[in-house]
Design a protein around this motif. Structure first.
Motif, PDB file in Angstrom:
ATOM      1  N   ASP A   1       0.840  -1.195   0.000  1.00  0.00           N
ATOM      2  CA  ASP A   1       0.000   0.000   0.000  1.00  0.00           C
ATOM      3  C   ASP A   1       0.878   1.249   0.000  1.00  0.00           C
ATOM      4  O   ASP A   1       2.104   1.182   0.105  1.00  0.00           O
ATOM      5  N   GLU A   2       0.244   2.399  -0.111  1.00  0.00           N
ATOM      6  CA  GLU A   2       0.984   3.647  -0.284  1.00  0.00           C
ATOM      7  C   GLU A   2       1.885   3.926   0.915  1.00  0.00           C
ATOM      8  O   GLU A   2       3.023   4.398   0.755  1.00  0.00           O
ATOM      9  N   GLN A   3       1.406   3.622   2.121  1.00  0.00           N
ATOM     10  CA  GLN A   3       2.231   3.873   3.298  1.00  0.00           C
ATOM     11  C   GLN A   3       3.500   3.030   3.266  1.00  0.00           C
ATOM     12  O   GLN A   3       4.590   3.525   3.576  1.00  0.00           O
TER      13      GLN A   3
ATOM     14  N   VAL B   1       4.981   1.744   0.598  1.00  0.00           N
ATOM     15  CA  VAL B   1       5.842   2.241  -0.468  1.00  0.00           C
ATOM     16  C   VAL B   1       6.643   3.446   0.021  1.00  0.00           C
ATOM     17  O   VAL B   1       7.864   3.528  -0.174  1.00  0.00           O
ATOM     18  N   GLN B   2       5.957   4.358   0.684  1.00  0.00           N
ATOM     19  CA  GLN B   2       6.645   5.545   1.193  1.00  0.00           C
ATOM     20  C   GLN B   2       7.681   5.177   2.249  1.00  0.00           C
ATOM     21  O   GLN B   2       8.777   5.754   2.298  1.00  0.00           O
TER      22      GLN B   2
END
Length: 385
Positions: free
Chosen positions: A341-343, A345-346
């Protein structure tokens, strides 16, 4: 009529340590298993540093190292665009190991015998004995022998006869999420590294084991079981091509064993009742993808030994779940084989190249750091800073 304080059914990575710990405390302990040892069992057999620390506490780590199993000092996770690598352990326990089960299980069984437990190999339990009040009081073997104990412990794996006999309730129950296959290869040096690769719908890992062999394990969604079961080699080859550098290394490897496959149900079971308890996979099982099974079995054995000594089986369940549930939920998320998810990935992008932060991420994957601690807001703030 009680001959033993405790009868442990199952003498592998949960049962043998439990029997040893109880016998050392003076409990009259009988340990039985339908197998004879040494013998193999389906297992990824990675021992993360917390499991290695348990071996050290029990005084058998030197015997495991003496088998020639190489130490693993580095974990890497290849997400495709970026790879994160770090040290999995602590200064006191810096290494992981992946000993073959033919070696590890025999060492643990012998340690239980040396501690004073009575051992019966090749002994199959036909049924549990139960009194009129519903309390388990002992076992009956297929050979007709009857033995009584204050507590009978099921350490007999996911298909636990003991759990079925007492109808142990399951909770947090999830069906198999992945199907995995593994085999051993020569001419595939790893230089002390455990490598994991994450791709959408696919995942695989590689680690060194005994006899200069390397274990290669990979998997895909359980829903694709029928689609790929007749072409395991082709499925692995296609999967490996998504990591070209790895695929080039793998072409020089020689396969020494056939592929062995398994799917794992995910659950917790109530691990105690009148005259009985469960430990290891009999009481709690999670997908193999995080390779936490043996380490979990070791830590659960210690918790149960303390609970039996303190006459506090309800406390055993509470402490087991408090420790294991965060890793269980994390494992289910990873086993979904969905893109990060985006978190996440960051997070990976934020820590890549910062060795201290990558070490922290690696200690999460090795079980040294709980997900509760790792994903706490203050820790996330430090990692993103």
């Amino acid at each position: 009529m009680t001959t033993y304080d405790v009868i442990v059914v199952g003498a592998r990575v949960a049962g043998s340590p439990l029997a040893a710990l109880l016998a050392e405390r003076g409990f009259r302990t009988l340990l039985v298993d339908r197998d004879t040892f040494p013998s193999d069992t389906v297992s990824t057999h990675v021992l993360h540093p917390p499991g290695v620390a348990a071996l050290q506490r029990w005084g058998v780590l030197d015997q495991v190292i003496a088998t020639g199993v190489p130490p693993i000092s580095r974990y890497t996770t290849d997400f495709g665009p970026v790879t994160v690598g770090g040290a999995p352990g602590t200064p006191d326990n810096p290494y992981a190991y992946a000993p073959r089960r033919t070696l590890l299980d025999k060492i643990l069984l012998d340690a239980a015998a040396a501690a004073g437990a009575e051992i019966r190999e090749g002994y199959s339990v036909e049924e549990l004995l139960v009194d009129d009040d519903g309390r388990v009081t002992g076992i009956r073997g297929l050979d007709g022998t009857v033995e009584h104990a204050r507590i009978v412990v099921g350490a007999d794996g996911r298909n636990s006869m003991v759990a079925k006999a007492v109808n142990a309730p399951a909770y947090e129950d999830r069906p198999p999420l992945t199907v995995g296959y593994y085999a051993y290869f020569s001419n595939l040096p790893m230089d002390g590294t455990f490598e994991a690769y994450s791709r959408p719908g696919r995942g695989w890992a590689v680690c060194p084991t005994n006899d200069d062999l390397t274990m290669v394990i990979g998997g895909w969604p359980h829903s694709e079981l029928a689609e790929h079961r007749n072409d395991i080699d082709g499925t692995f080859a296609a999967m490996f091509e998504t990591a070209p550098a790895w695929a080039d290394r793998f072409r020089d490897a020689k396969q020494e064993t056939r592929w062995v496959g398994a799917s794992v149900h995910n659950y917790f079971r109530v691990p105690h009742g009148p005259g009985w308890a469960l430990v290891g996979d009999a009481g709690y099982s999670r997908d193999y993808i995080t390779a936490q099974g043996i380490t979990d079995a070791f830590l659960d054995a210690e918790l149960l030994a303390d609970a039996i000594a303190d006459d506090d089986l309800p406390g055993y369940q509470t402490r087991r779940d408090a420790r294991a549930m965060p890793f269980y939920q994390m494992t289910l998320g990873i086993a979904s084989l969905q893109p990060p998810d985006e978190q996440m990935v960051q997070l990976v992008m934020a820590i890549a190249g910062d060795q201290e932060k990558m070490d922290a991420f690696t200690r999460l994957n090795s079980g040294v750091t709980s997900p509760v601690e790792f994903f706490a807001p203050e820790n996330m703030g430090r990692l993103f800073a």
